[in-house]
Design a protein around this motif. Structure first.
Motif, PDB file in Angstrom:
ATOM      1  N   PRO A 136       0.813  -1.322  -0.018  1.00 39.42           N
ATOM      2  CA  PRO A 136      -0.080   0.017   0.105  1.00 39.42           C
ATOM      3  C   PRO A 136       0.874   1.159  -0.015  1.00 39.42           C
ATOM      4  O   PRO A 136       0.265   2.217  -0.222  1.00 39.42           O
ATOM      5  N   LEU A 137       2.154   1.145   0.416  1.00 38.52           N
ATOM      6  CA  LEU A 137       2.856   2.492   0.350  1.00 38.52           C
ATOM      7  C   LEU A 137       3.741   2.589  -1.094  1.00 38.52           C
ATOM      8  O   LEU A 137       4.456   3.533  -1.151  1.00 38.52           O
ATOM      9  N   GLY A 138       3.686   1.780  -1.719  1.00 37.81           N
ATOM     10  CA  GLY A 138       4.213   1.833  -3.194  1.00 37.81           C
ATOM     11  C   GLY A 138       3.876   3.055  -3.965  1.00 37.81           C
ATOM     12  O   GLY A 138       2.794   3.401  -3.950  1.00 37.81           O
ATOM     13  N   GLY A 139       4.957   3.883  -4.430  1.00 42.33           N
ATOM     14  CA  GLY A 139       4.613   5.122  -5.119  1.00 42.33           C
ATOM     15  C   GLY A 139       4.880   6.236  -4.412  1.00 42.33           C
ATOM     16  O   GLY A 139       4.690   7.372  -4.924  1.00 42.33           O
ATOM     17  N   SER A 140       4.760   6.161  -2.941  1.00 41.42           N
ATOM     18  CA  SER A 140       5.007   7.121  -2.207  1.00 41.42           C
ATOM     19  C   SER A 140       6.574   7.727  -2.436  1.00 41.42           C
ATOM     20  O   SER A 140       7.375   7.000  -2.247  1.00 41.42           O
ATOM     21  N   TYR A 141       6.791   9.087  -2.672  1.00 40.83           N
ATOM     22  CA  TYR A 141       8.034   9.670  -3.028  1.00 40.83           C
ATOM     23  C   TYR A 141       9.005   9.093  -1.553  1.00 40.83           C
ATOM     24  O   TYR A 141      10.134   8.643  -2.020  1.00 40.83           O
ATOM     25  N   TYR A 142       8.467   9.216  -0.593  1.00 41.01           N
ATOM     26  CA  TYR A 142       9.348   9.136   0.537  1.00 41.01           C
ATOM     27  C   TYR A 142       9.677   7.850   0.642  1.00 41.01           C
ATOM     28  O   TYR A 142      10.965   7.565   0.861  1.00 41.01           O
ATOM     29  N   ILE A 143       8.926   6.694   0.667  1.00 35.80           N
ATOM     30  CA  ILE A 143       8.945   5.319   0.813  1.00 35.80           C
ATOM     31  C   ILE A 143       9.827   4.972  -0.539  1.00 35.80           C
ATOM     32  O   ILE A 143      10.922   4.245  -0.299  1.00 35.80           O
ATOM     33  N   GLU A 144       9.942   5.308  -1.589  1.00 33.57           N
ATOM     34  CA  GLU A 144      10.474   4.860  -2.728  1.00 33.57           C
ATOM     35  C   GLU A 144      11.938   5.403  -2.681  1.00 33.57           C
ATOM     36  O   GLU A 144      12.864   4.655  -3.027  1.00 33.57           O
ATOM     37  N   ALA A 145      12.246   6.463  -2.357  1.00 28.65           N
ATOM     38  CA  ALA A 145      13.590   7.133  -2.180  1.00 28.65           C
ATOM     39  C   ALA A 145      14.196   6.395  -0.901  1.00 28.65           C
ATOM     40  O   ALA A 145      15.371   6.248  -1.175  1.00 28.65           O
ATOM     41  N   LEU A 146      13.692   6.313   0.141  1.00 27.94           N
ATOM     42  CA  LEU A 146      14.128   5.333   1.181  1.00 27.94           C
ATOM     43  C   LEU A 146      14.386   4.140   0.760  1.00 27.94           C
ATOM     44  O   LEU A 146      15.609   3.220   0.971  1.00 27.94           O
ATOM     45  N   THR A 147      13.726   3.362  -0.156  1.00 25.34           N
ATOM     46  CA  THR A 147      13.910   2.063  -0.655  1.00 25.34           C
ATOM     47  C   THR A 147      15.196   2.042  -1.445  1.00 25.34           C
ATOM     48  O   THR A 147      16.010   1.110  -1.528  1.00 25.34           O
ATOM     49  N   ASN A 148      15.149   3.259  -2.352  1.00 23.26           N
ATOM     50  CA  ASN A 148      16.401   3.174  -3.203  1.00 23.26           C
ATOM     51  C   ASN A 148      17.797   3.199  -2.563  1.00 23.26           C
ATOM     52  O   ASN A 148      18.758   2.648  -2.537  1.00 23.26           O
ATOM     53  N   ARG A 149      17.688   4.240  -1.405  1.00 22.41           N
ATOM     54  CA  ARG A 149      18.853   4.293  -0.626  1.00 22.41           C
ATOM     55  C   ARG A 149      19.358   2.767   0.175  1.00 22.41           C
ATOM     56  O   ARG A 149      20.417   2.712   0.167  1.00 22.41           O
ATOM     57  N   PHE A 150      18.147   2.149   0.681  1.00 25.88           N
ATOM     58  CA  PHE A 150      18.662   0.939   1.422  1.00 25.88           C
ATOM     59  C   PHE A 150      19.062  -0.027   0.552  1.00 25.88           C
ATOM     60  O   PHE A 150      19.967  -0.832   0.904  1.00 25.88           O
ATOM     61  N   GLU A 151      18.523  -0.128  -0.989  1.00 21.25           N
ATOM     62  CA  GLU A 151      19.156  -1.114  -1.876  1.00 21.25           C
ATOM     63  C   GLU A 151      20.633  -0.853  -2.095  1.00 21.25           C
ATOM     64  O   GLU A 151      21.370  -1.825  -2.103  1.00 21.25           O
ATOM     65  N   GLU A 152      21.088   0.414  -2.168  1.00 23.89           N
ATOM     66  CA  GLU A 152      22.199   0.883  -2.437  1.00 23.89           C
ATOM     67  C   GLU A 152      23.108   0.488  -1.109  1.00 23.89           C
ATOM     68  O   GLU A 152      24.405   0.013  -1.102  1.00 23.89           O
ATOM     69  N   GLU A 153      22.509   0.650   0.022  1.00 22.75           N
ATOM     70  CA  GLU A 153      23.198   0.391   1.259  1.00 22.75           C
ATOM     71  C   GLU A 153      23.534  -0.862   1.569  1.00 22.75           C
ATOM     72  O   GLU A 153      24.752  -1.475   2.177  1.00 22.75           O
ATOM     73  N   ILE A 154      22.461  -1.873   0.937  1.00 27.08           N
ATOM     74  CA  ILE A 154      22.681  -3.401   1.266  1.00 27.08           C
ATOM     75  C   ILE A 154      23.627  -3.899   0.168  1.00 27.08           C
ATOM     76  O   ILE A 154      24.702  -4.698   0.781  1.00 27.08           O
ATOM     77  N   LYS A 155      23.946  -3.243  -0.734  1.00 29.27           N
ATOM     78  CA  LYS A 155      25.002  -3.760  -1.690  1.00 29.27           C
ATOM     79  C   LYS A 155      26.249  -3.428  -1.198  1.00 29.27           C
ATOM     80  O   LYS A 155      27.071  -4.175  -1.228  1.00 29.27           O
ATOM     81  N   LYS A 156      26.431  -2.237  -0.497  1.00 27.57           N
ATOM     82  CA  LYS A 156      27.589  -1.699   0.149  1.00 27.57           C
ATOM     83  C   LYS A 156      28.064  -2.823   1.156  1.00 27.57           C
ATOM     84  O   LYS A 156      29.236  -3.392   1.246  1.00 27.57           O
ATOM     85  N   GLU A 157      27.071  -3.253   1.941  1.00 30.01           N
ATOM     86  CA  GLU A 157      27.404  -4.133   2.990  1.00 30.01           C
ATOM     87  C   GLU A 157      27.820  -5.526   2.373  1.00 30.01           C
ATOM     88  O   GLU A 157      28.656  -6.352   2.928  1.00 30.01           O
ATOM     89  N   MET A 158      27.101  -6.026   1.318  1.00 26.05           N
ATOM     90  CA  MET A 158      27.446  -7.126   0.642  1.00 26.05           C
ATOM     91  C   MET A 158      28.783  -7.222   0.038  1.00 26.05           C
ATOM     92  O   MET A 158      29.697  -8.102   0.182  1.00 26.05           O
ATOM     93  N   LYS A 159      29.294  -6.086  -0.461  1.00 22.31           N
ATOM     94  CA  LYS A 159      30.794  -5.886  -0.952  1.00 22.31           C
ATOM     95  C   LYS A 159      31.619  -5.869   0.297  1.00 22.31           C
ATOM     96  O   LYS A 159      32.709  -6.466   0.179  1.00 22.31           O
ATOM     97  N   THR A 160      31.381  -5.553   1.522  1.00 22.37           N
ATOM     98  CA  THR A 160      32.305  -5.570   2.467  1.00 22.37           C
ATOM     99  C   THR A 160      32.260  -6.943   3.012  1.00 22.37           C
ATOM    100  O   THR A 160      33.421  -7.405   3.287  1.00 22.37           O
ATOM    101  N   VAL A 161      31.209  -7.686   3.044  1.00 26.98           N
ATOM    102  CA  VAL A 161      31.484  -9.401   3.186  1.00 26.98           C
ATOM    103  C   VAL A 161      32.132 -10.059   2.076  1.00 26.98           C
ATOM    104  O   VAL A 161      32.867 -10.931   2.574  1.00 26.98           O
ATOM    105  N   GLU A 162      32.103  -9.698   0.857  1.00 24.28           N
ATOM    106  CA  GLU A 162      33.082 -10.312  -0.168  1.00 24.28           C
ATOM    107  C   GLU A 162      34.244  -9.853   0.225  1.00 24.28           C
ATOM    108  O   GLU A 162      35.293 -10.861  -0.096  1.00 24.28           O
ATOM    109  N   ARG A 163      34.834  -8.647   0.660  1.00 21.22           N
ATOM    110  CA  ARG A 163      35.965  -8.184   0.928  1.00 21.22           C
ATOM    111  C   ARG A 163      36.620  -9.299   2.349  1.00 21.22           C
ATOM    112  O   ARG A 163      37.799  -9.391   2.378  1.00 21.22           O
ATOM    113  N   TRP A 164      35.951  -9.687   3.108  1.00 22.04           N
ATOM    114  CA  TRP A 164      35.998 -10.463   4.393  1.00 22.04           C
ATOM    115  C   TRP A 164      36.045 -11.865   3.871  1.00 22.04           C
ATOM    116  O   TRP A 164      36.237 -12.833   4.384  1.00 22.04           O
TER     117      TRP A 164
END
Length: 294
Positions: A136-164
């Motif tokens: 139901p929150l899909g399409g909200s500018y705030y939620i979609e912007a946060l979702t994009n941000r978290f997707e990028e942050e998750i990628k960074k954490e995954m790269k950190t684990v790869e370095r380990w």
């Protein structure tokens, strides 16, 4: 990756993978975290692993608030916290909700507190209509912007684990534990210094009389029944076959083979979990948690 190395197709097993996630913190951030994770998982399975079946790309998750977000102080406030955790879980697209109980900050939930958690979920489903629509929150500018941000942050954490060198090595060397402990310490210091507001702990506090804590009762009868059941099984089973099965488990472990066939054979002959694990420890030893003092 291990399954693929054995020649199993991604579409043969990806749809049966599931994740257990924790809800803790800001409502909108938590919802965006799970939405970003679900979207990223779909991309990984489709683009990196070449899945053809849409079902393989669904991130199946169980999400609920852990006891870490609850407080011993003014424990009845945890009922309200848990209700918000339930809301976050539902709005995040979880398939299964594991809602913590108000006394989980200091004990195993009692039947009374567990029932309140159950009723919280039932009221949300049947009276509030939270599950009547998908995302139901899909399409909200705030939620979609946060979702994009978290997707990028998750990628960074995954790269950190790869370095380990991967999650297994990260656990074995203590890097994951160190990272989590550091975050937990910083969070606790934030609460103690008032930088992280916590109702009933560092804001809106009050003098409380010391009350007896209702702990989850120890059921001696259930314990005795289980011990007696186990005793009877050990008497009735074919203990020569049990020894042979455990020997196969040990030899397969020594030979670094796939242990599942020998473990399944052992279970069919009523080898206990304890016996199988002890056998494996004879070969692998026992993992000792790395401890860091910094």
């Amino acid at each position: 990756d291990g399954a693929l190395e054995r020649g199993i197709s991604i579409d043969d097993f990806a749809s049966r993978l599931s994740f257990n996630f924790d809800i803790y913190g800001n409502l909108f951030e938590q919802i965006a975290k799970f939405r970003g994770g679900r979207r990223l998982w779909a991309k990984i399975i489709r683009e990196d692993y070449g899945a053809k079946n849409d079902n393989s790309c669904w991130l199946r998750m169980i999400a609920g608030g852990g006891g870490g977000g609850l407080t011993k102080e003014q424990p009845m406030n945890n009922i309200i916290r848990s209700a918000y955790y339930a809301l976050i879980s539902a709005l995040s697209g979880t398939q299964t909700m594991a809602l913590c109980s108000y006394d989980e900050a200091y004990t195993i939930p009692t039947e009374h507190s567990a029932e309140i958690s159950l009723r919280t979920m039932q009221i949300m489903i049947h009276e509030m209509g939270i599950c009547d629509t998908v995302d139901p929150l899909g399409g909200s500018y705030y939620i979609e912007a946060l979702t994009n941000r978290f997707e990028e942050e998750i990628k960074k954490e995954m790269k950190t684990v790869e370095r380990w060198d991967g999650i297994i090595n990260a656990v074995a060397t203590g890097k994951i534990q160190e990272s989590v402990s550091k975050q937990a310490y910083e969070r606790e210091m934030g609460i103690q210094k008032g930088k992280v507001p916590k109702v009933g702990v560092n804001i809106y506090t009050k003098e409380e009389e010391v009350k007896d804590v209702e702990f989850h009762p120890y059921n001696q009868k259930a314990t005795n029944d289980q011990i007696e059941k186990l005793r009877k099984i050990k008497v009735k089973r074919n203990n020569e076959k049990v020894k042979a099965c455990l020997a196969f488990v040990k030899q397969d472990a020594i030979d670094k083979k796939n242990l599942m066939p020998s473990i399944i054979a052992a279970v069919k002959e009523y080898c206990t979990v304890g016996e199988i694990v002890r056998t494996m420890k004879e070969v692998y030893g026992e993992f000792k948690e790395p401890v860091y003092f910094k």
